[in-house]
Design a protein around this motif. Structure first.
Motif, PDB file in Angstrom:
ATOM      1  N   ASP A 191      88.488   5.696  -2.822  1.00 54.26           N
ATOM      2  CA  ASP A 191      89.825   5.300  -3.282  1.00 54.26           C
ATOM      3  C   ASP A 191      89.871   4.994  -4.768  1.00 54.26           C
ATOM      4  OD1 ASP A 191      91.766   4.938  -0.784  1.00 54.26           O
ATOM      5  OD2 ASP A 191      89.746   4.372  -0.184  1.00 54.26           O
ATOM      6  N   ASP A 192      88.899   4.257  -5.260  1.00 55.20           N
ATOM      7  CA  ASP A 192      88.900   3.942  -6.693  1.00 55.20           C
ATOM      8  C   ASP A 192      88.607   5.181  -7.536  1.00 55.20           C
ATOM      9  OD1 ASP A 192      89.489   1.315  -6.172  1.00 55.20           O
ATOM     10  OD2 ASP A 192      87.405   0.644  -6.274  1.00 55.20           O
ATOM     11  N   ALA A 198      91.946   7.587  -7.636  1.00 53.32           N
ATOM     12  CA  ALA A 198      93.098   6.676  -7.621  1.00 53.32           C
ATOM     13  C   ALA A 198      94.423   7.376  -7.884  1.00 53.32           C
ATOM     14  CB  ALA A 198      92.880   5.575  -8.655  1.00 53.32           C
TER      15      ALA A 198
END
Length: 441
Positions: free
Chosen positions: A370-371, A374
């Motif tokens: 996810d990071d 993003a």
């Protein structure tokens, strides 16, 4: 040679202009730079020509050849700037004589392979070793191939303002450092091959899966990336990085006609009519992968392209989607992630894991992305499909909402909206779609 050839003389002027800029920017830049050797003047002049076209074409109608119109307008703008500089520096006789000599030459004449040669010179200028490789690739995508800054930012997984600043710095360095508009000697060329290959790979990606706009695929851009690799490969036919990359591109490009239906909607890999795949390109790619140069030790970059090509071969040689050997695909992705653990490779591996072992295993493989992704819509899109298969409709809806919010491509957004609408309470856990989680077509 007419620049770009005659284009449609009807339609919305803004749409025609956008298409011409996207398809012809690199050729126009190369033609003008071949004559004037001033990147700063050429780019400013082309920008002015586009701005003028925005007003004039709406008022006066489309010209017979929009690309040639832009070329002429930009050329005149450069000549105006040269005259202004001549006056400012009191060197008018010398500079104006040179400008008039250039103006008097046939604007659209093509002695031999002018456009191809000059495009290659432009690419090699942009990939000069004095530039950071990432900045060089970004500059080439923007300047030579006309990829938008927003789409380049998506390819590099950075915000658009960050990418705009990088491209500006790279252009400034070319001007201030006096980097020549020329093909380097044979002994210098190898040090630029990796950057040229990475640039072509990114350009192909931008054509194969556009980050914005209405197109499912931009075959012209993808084809131009392939042509660029072939041109450089002719200079260095034994370069493993180019051989592996060409194989990968041909395998992916071979599916272009099957990736869009008659109404312009995306057709994902499991649903494609495999009889429409270009088998001659598949066969050429398979032969390239058997090249002796790929049998021994190769660079990390070449190995990465070769592994991706072998993944594509698994799809290309399966008679039907159901016969795809997903266990081998996962094994290839394990090898790819070990070589280059990029977020995109890890996302694609998660899709393969889900196909081979089920949605829960695929969801577990998405952990930690996810990071790193993003700004990408593809991560939540894949998660939404896997959650649908796992029976978590609420989670799938939330993931679809995020994917739709992030998605800049009209065709992909339409598909996401359609799939979200399918999440009705009466649907079973399979989501009514056969569990197709392929992130791209």
């Amino acid at each position: 040679m007419s620049v770009g050839g005659p284009a449609a003389t009807s339609g919305d002027p803004a749409d025609v202009l956008a298409t011409v800029v996207r398809q012809e920017w690199g050729r126009l830049t190369a033609l003008l730079l071949a004559r004037f050797r001033r990147l700063d003047l050429v780019e400013d002049a082309l920008a002015d020509a586009v701005e003028t076209a925005t007003r004039r074409w709406t008022r006066d109608g489309l010209p017979d050849n929009p690309a040639a119109w832009l070329h002429t307008a930009a050329r005149r703008r450069v000549l105006d700037r040269l005259r202004a500089e001549a006056m400012a520096h009191r060197k008018a006789p010398l500079l104006i004589v040179e400008a008039e000599r250039v103006e008097g030459s046939p604007v659209l004449a093509d002695p031999g392979d002018l456009v191809e040669d000059d495009l290659l010179r432009l690419v090699l200028m942009c990939t000069h070793p004095a530039l950071d490789p990432a900045a060089a690739s970004a500059l080439t995508l923007r300047l030579v191939l006309g990829v938008s800054t927003a789409d380049i930012a998506r390819l590099f997984l950075v915000p658009e303002p960050t990418m705009a600043a990088r491209i500006t710095r790279a252009k400034r360095k070319i001007v201030t450092a006096g980097i020549p508009f020329a093909v380097p000697s044979a002994d210098v060329l190898p040090e630029r091959l990796d950057t040229v290959a990475q640039t072509a790979y990114l350009a192909f990606t931008a054509g194969y899966a556009p980050g914005s706009g209405p197109d499912v695929v931009r075959t012209g851009l993808a084809g131009e990336a392939i042509r660029l690799v072939r041109v450089v490969l002719a200079l260095r036919p034994d370069a493993p990085v180019l051989v592996a990359l060409l194989a990968l591109m041909l395998l992916q490009h071979s599916r272009r006609d099957a990736r869009v239906d008659d109404s312009g909607r995306i057709v994902l890999l499991p649903d494609q009519d495999r009889s429409r795949w270009h088998r001659d390109e598949v066969d050429e790619a398979v032969r390239l992968l058997r090249s002796p140069g790929l049998a021994g030790p190769v660079t990390l970059q070449a190995a990465g392209y070769a592994v991706q090509a072998r993944i594509a071969v698994e799809h290309a040689t399966a008679r039907t989607a159901a016969e795809t050997a997903w266990d081998r695909v996962v094994a290839h992705y394990d090898e790819l992630v070990a070589l280059t653990p990029t977020p995109s490779a890890r996302l694609a591996r998660a899709v393969a894991v889900a196909e081979a072992s089920g949605p829960h295993e695929g969801l577990a493989a998405l952990a930690g992305l996810d990071d790193l992704l993003a700004h990408s819509h593809r991560l939540p899109a894949v998660r939404a499909e896997l959650l649908t298969r796992a029976g978590d409709r609420d989670g799938a809806r939330a993931a679809y909402d995020l994917a739709i919010e992030r998605c800049g491509n009209d065709a992909e957004r339409a598909l996401l909206l359609e799939r979200r609408a399918d999440l009705r309470p009466d649907r079973d856990g399979a989501g009514g779609r056969g569990g197709r989680v392929t992130p791209t077509a």
